[in-house]
Design a protein around this motif. Structure first.
Motif, PDB file in Angstrom:
ATOM      1  N   TRP A 139       0.860  -1.178   0.000  1.00  0.00           N
ATOM      2  CA  TRP A 139       0.000   0.000   0.000  1.00  0.00           C
ATOM      3  C   TRP A 139       0.899   1.233   0.000  1.00  0.00           C
ATOM      4  CZ3 TRP A 139      -5.194   0.356  -0.389  1.00  0.00           C
ATOM      5  CH2 TRP A 139      -5.984  -0.769  -0.090  1.00  0.00           C
ATOM      6  N   LEU A 140       0.558   2.210  -0.805  1.00  0.00           N
ATOM      7  CA  LEU A 140       1.207   3.518  -0.773  1.00  0.00           C
ATOM      8  C   LEU A 140       0.147   4.518  -0.339  1.00  0.00           C
ATOM      9  CD1 LEU A 140       3.239   3.297  -4.113  1.00  0.00           C
ATOM     10  CD2 LEU A 140       3.958   2.662  -1.803  1.00  0.00           C
ATOM     11  N   ASP A 141       0.331   5.083   0.832  1.00  0.00           N
ATOM     12  CA  ASP A 141      -0.683   5.941   1.452  1.00  0.00           C
ATOM     13  C   ASP A 141      -0.026   7.250   1.858  1.00  0.00           C
ATOM     14  OD1 ASP A 141      -2.721   7.090   2.901  1.00  0.00           O
ATOM     15  OD2 ASP A 141      -3.210   5.276   4.035  1.00  0.00           O
ATOM     16  N   GLN A 142      -0.078   8.220   0.970  1.00  0.00           N
ATOM     17  CA  GLN A 142       0.593   9.496   1.221  1.00  0.00           C
ATOM     18  C   GLN A 142      -0.431  10.591   1.471  1.00  0.00           C
ATOM     19  OE1 GLN A 142       3.193  10.725   2.304  1.00  0.00           O
ATOM     20  NE2 GLN A 142       4.531  11.567   0.733  1.00  0.00           N
ATOM     21  N   GLY A 143      -0.166  11.408   2.483  1.00  0.00           N
ATOM     22  CA  GLY A 143      -1.085  12.484   2.800  1.00  0.00           C
ATOM     23  C   GLY A 143      -0.363  13.743   3.231  1.00  0.00           C
ATOM     24  N   ILE A 144      -1.094  14.824   3.211  1.00  0.00           N
ATOM     25  CA  ILE A 144      -0.595  16.086   3.754  1.00  0.00           C
ATOM     26  C   ILE A 144      -1.424  16.384   5.001  1.00  0.00           C
ATOM     27  CG2 ILE A 144      -2.103  17.474   2.233  1.00  0.00           C
ATOM     28  CD1 ILE A 144       0.181  19.587   2.288  1.00  0.00           C
ATOM     29  N   GLN A 145      -0.757  16.709   6.096  1.00  0.00           N
ATOM     30  CA  GLN A 145      -1.432  16.913   7.370  1.00  0.00           C
ATOM     31  C   GLN A 145      -1.237  18.345   7.865  1.00  0.00           C
ATOM     32  OE1 GLN A 145      -1.721  12.474   9.241  1.00  0.00           O
ATOM     33  NE2 GLN A 145      -0.241  13.822  10.206  1.00  0.00           N
ATOM     34  N   TYR A 146      -2.273  18.824   8.555  1.00  0.00           N
ATOM     35  CA  TYR A 146      -2.283  20.175   9.118  1.00  0.00           C
ATOM     36  C   TYR A 146      -2.711  20.072  10.573  1.00  0.00           C
ATOM     37  CZ  TYR A 146      -4.307  24.763  10.234  1.00  0.00           C
ATOM     38  OH  TYR A 146      -4.640  25.954  10.836  1.00  0.00           O
ATOM     39  N   TRP A 195       2.742  19.227   7.047  1.00  0.00           N
ATOM     40  CA  TRP A 195       3.802  18.302   6.670  1.00  0.00           C
ATOM     41  C   TRP A 195       3.238  17.107   5.903  1.00  0.00           C
ATOM     42  CZ3 TRP A 195       1.125  18.076  11.072  1.00  0.00           C
ATOM     43  CH2 TRP A 195       0.858  16.851  11.671  1.00  0.00           C
ATOM     44  N   PHE A 196       4.124  16.441   5.148  1.00  0.00           N
ATOM     45  CA  PHE A 196       3.758  15.222   4.444  1.00  0.00           C
ATOM     46  C   PHE A 196       3.964  14.025   5.373  1.00  0.00           C
ATOM     47  CE2 PHE A 196       4.558  17.863   0.666  1.00  0.00           C
ATOM     48  CZ  PHE A 196       3.412  17.568  -0.069  1.00  0.00           C
ATOM     49  N   ASP A 197       3.092  13.048   5.255  1.00  0.00           N
ATOM     50  CA  ASP A 197       3.165  11.867   6.113  1.00  0.00           C
ATOM     51  C   ASP A 197       2.653  10.654   5.350  1.00  0.00           C
ATOM     52  OD1 ASP A 197       3.120  10.629   9.066  1.00  0.00           O
ATOM     53  OD2 ASP A 197       1.291  10.021   8.011  1.00  0.00           O
ATOM     54  N   GLY A 249      -1.216   3.077   6.292  1.00  0.00           N
ATOM     55  CA  GLY A 249       0.225   3.234   6.458  1.00  0.00           C
ATOM     56  C   GLY A 249       0.971   2.596   5.308  1.00  0.00           C
ATOM     57  N   SER A 250       1.878   3.315   4.683  1.00  0.00           N
ATOM     58  CA  SER A 250       2.583   2.813   3.499  1.00  0.00           C
ATOM     59  C   SER A 250       3.493   1.647   3.855  1.00  0.00           C
ATOM     60  CB  SER A 250       3.406   3.930   2.864  1.00  0.00           C
ATOM     61  OG  SER A 250       2.559   4.966   2.404  1.00  0.00           O
ATOM     62  N   ARG A 251       3.451   0.617   2.995  1.00  0.00           N
ATOM     63  CA  ARG A 251       4.296  -0.548   3.210  1.00  0.00           C
ATOM     64  C   ARG A 251       4.419  -1.361   1.926  1.00  0.00           C
ATOM     65  NH1 ARG A 251      -0.093  -3.186   6.118  1.00  0.00           N
ATOM     66  NH2 ARG A 251      -0.347  -1.159   7.095  1.00  0.00           N
ATOM     67  N   SER A 268       7.782  -4.315   5.118  1.00  0.00           N
ATOM     68  CA  SER A 268       8.543  -3.114   5.476  1.00  0.00           C
ATOM     69  C   SER A 268       7.694  -1.867   5.320  1.00  0.00           C
ATOM     70  CB  SER A 268       9.782  -2.997   4.575  1.00  0.00           C
ATOM     71  OG  SER A 268      10.478  -1.790   4.825  1.00  0.00           O
ATOM     72  N   GLY A 269       7.774  -0.969   6.307  1.00  0.00           N
ATOM     73  CA  GLY A 269       7.145   0.333   6.182  1.00  0.00           C
ATOM     74  C   GLY A 269       7.954   1.229   5.261  1.00  0.00           C
ATOM     75  N   ILE A 270       7.291   2.224   4.663  1.00  0.00           N
ATOM     76  CA  ILE A 270       7.958   3.134   3.730  1.00  0.00           C
ATOM     77  C   ILE A 270       7.618   4.573   4.094  1.00  0.00           C
ATOM     78  CG2 ILE A 270       8.335   3.758   1.315  1.00  0.00           C
ATOM     79  CD1 ILE A 270       6.955   1.139   0.536  1.00  0.00           C
TER      80      ILE A 270
END
Length: 389
Positions: free
Chosen positions: A31-38, A49-51, A58-60, A81-83
């Motif tokens: 899974w690739l799970d990318q987000g921007i958080q405030y 920030w990016f997370d 959760g990316s893995r 493995s986490g990424i």
């Protein structure tokens, strides 16, 4: 004649190879799970920030394999493995396979026994039934992930058993051997869990217990997890890092009515034998969450969750009372599927704290262990994209 023999041998070899391939498999997944958080009220200001670790999953990436040994018995393994997508590094503090790394045997009739770094029974049973899981992402996570219902911590040096399905009932257990030379029981612990499914109804429970959870780095339940941000890093429970024992009990349930999923959970966490500074007392936390998710159409769903956490006061050696914390949290998340493998989502969580922290200071907000707020309330927003392969 030689050509006929060669052709026959080649045919037999191909047949054997095909048969072996059919009986064994190795799958690459992820899974690739990318987000921007405030977040508001962080160090007196705001941050963006990016997370890629605090999303819905959760990316893995990982490899999982199975070899058929006959009579319903198989050899199995998983390396996961986490990424950190923002810089390409491994998650879980840089561990190569920090999420999972185990090998073992699985039987259709008798269940599976595996050995290595593994999730606890909270992850396998009640975690996915909590309101946090039904809504999803960091915005609805339990404060500080104090109960490990967000699987912040895995078990090192663990032997695990998972049962087959008995008409909807399953159970499992794991034992972690710790890692202190010459002391078999120090930093060891166990995890047990069970679940039951009957039509639209699901219920599950699990219990973790660990000795010396903050022992030497690399051996304790908390300190053996290379995550860069300890579950004991902030004021919610930081002072309880001296605990000689830790336990977490979690119960979760779901009920599905058409497109509506109702969810609720309860957690009880105890940090025991806190030492002379806390008159050898025990810090106790109780957490309740409730929520629902509704699928408006095949591609669109939304969820709302409410979480309440309270902590029982602990008396210090000086006679003062600390840890009288109360947290109220509300969160929502909307998810839209672009395809079977890709979706866009966005949500927000609001939290307010009251009372005194474990440090004896005024309690401050902390959603999903993202960091202490500069006051007693905070808002966390996440907008993300997720892709499955």
């Amino acid at each position: 004649m030689k050509r006929k023999v060669a052709l026959l041998v080649g045919t037999l070899v191909c047949t054997v190879c095909s048969s072996a391939h059919a009986q064994s498999s190795v799958t690459l997944y992820g899974w690739l799970d990318q987000g921007i958080q405030y977040q508001t009220n962080y160090n007196g200001g705001r941050r963006v920030w990016f997370d890629s670790a605090s999303g819905i999953v959760g990316s893995r990436w990982g490899l999982t394999g199975k070899e058929d040994l006959g009579a319903g018995l198989s050899a199995v393994f998983t390396l996961e493995s986490g990424i950190n997508l923002q810089n390409g590094s491994s998650g879980q503090g840089g561990l190569l396979f920090g999420r999972q790394a185990f090998v073992g045997l699985s039987s259709v009739d008798y269940g599976a026994v595996t050995f290595g770094r593994q999730y606890d029974m909270i992850w396998y049973f009640p975690e996915f039934l909590t309101a946090n899981a039904v809504v999803g992402a960091s915005v609805s996570a339990h404060p500080g992930d104090f109960d490990n219902a967000g699987n912040s911590v895995r078990l090192n040096n663990a032997a695990r058993y998972m049962s087959p399905d008995f008409r909807g009932f399953t159970f499992g257990a794991a034992y972690s051997f710790g890692g202190v030379p010459g002391n078999f029981t120090s930093t060891s612990g166990y995890s047990v869990g069970a679940g039951y499914t009957h039509g639209p109804f699901k219920i599950a429970a699990a219990f973790d217990y660990f000795k010396n959870p903050t022992s030497t780095a690399g051996s304790g339940f908390f300190t053996a997890y290379g995550n860069g941000a300890s579950p004991l890093a902030f004021s919610l429970n930081k002072a309880y890092s001296v605990a000689q024992a830790y336990q977490s009990a979690v119960v979760g349930t779901n009920y599905v009515i058409g497109n509506l999923t109702l969810a609720a959970s309860y957690s009880n966490v105890q940090y025991a034998n806190l030492g002379a500074a806390f008159s050898n007392g025990t810090a106790i936390f109780n957490n309740f969450d409730i929520g629902f998710n509704y699928r408006f159409m095949p591609a669109l769903s939304a969820g709302i969750a409410y979480d309440y956490l309270n902590a029982r006061a602990v008396t210090t050696s000086k006679g003062s009372m600390v840890g009288t914390q109360h947290y109220n949290q509300v969160a929502f998340l909307v998810d839209y599927l672009l395809s079977k493998r890709t979706d866009l989502y966005g949500g927000a969580g609001w939290q307010r704290a009251s009372g005194t922290s474990s440090l004896g200071t005024p309690a401050v907000a902390n959603i999903d262990n993202q960091g202490d707020s500069s006051n007693n309330h905070t808002i966390l927003v996440r907008i993300g994209i997720r892709h499955k392969f």
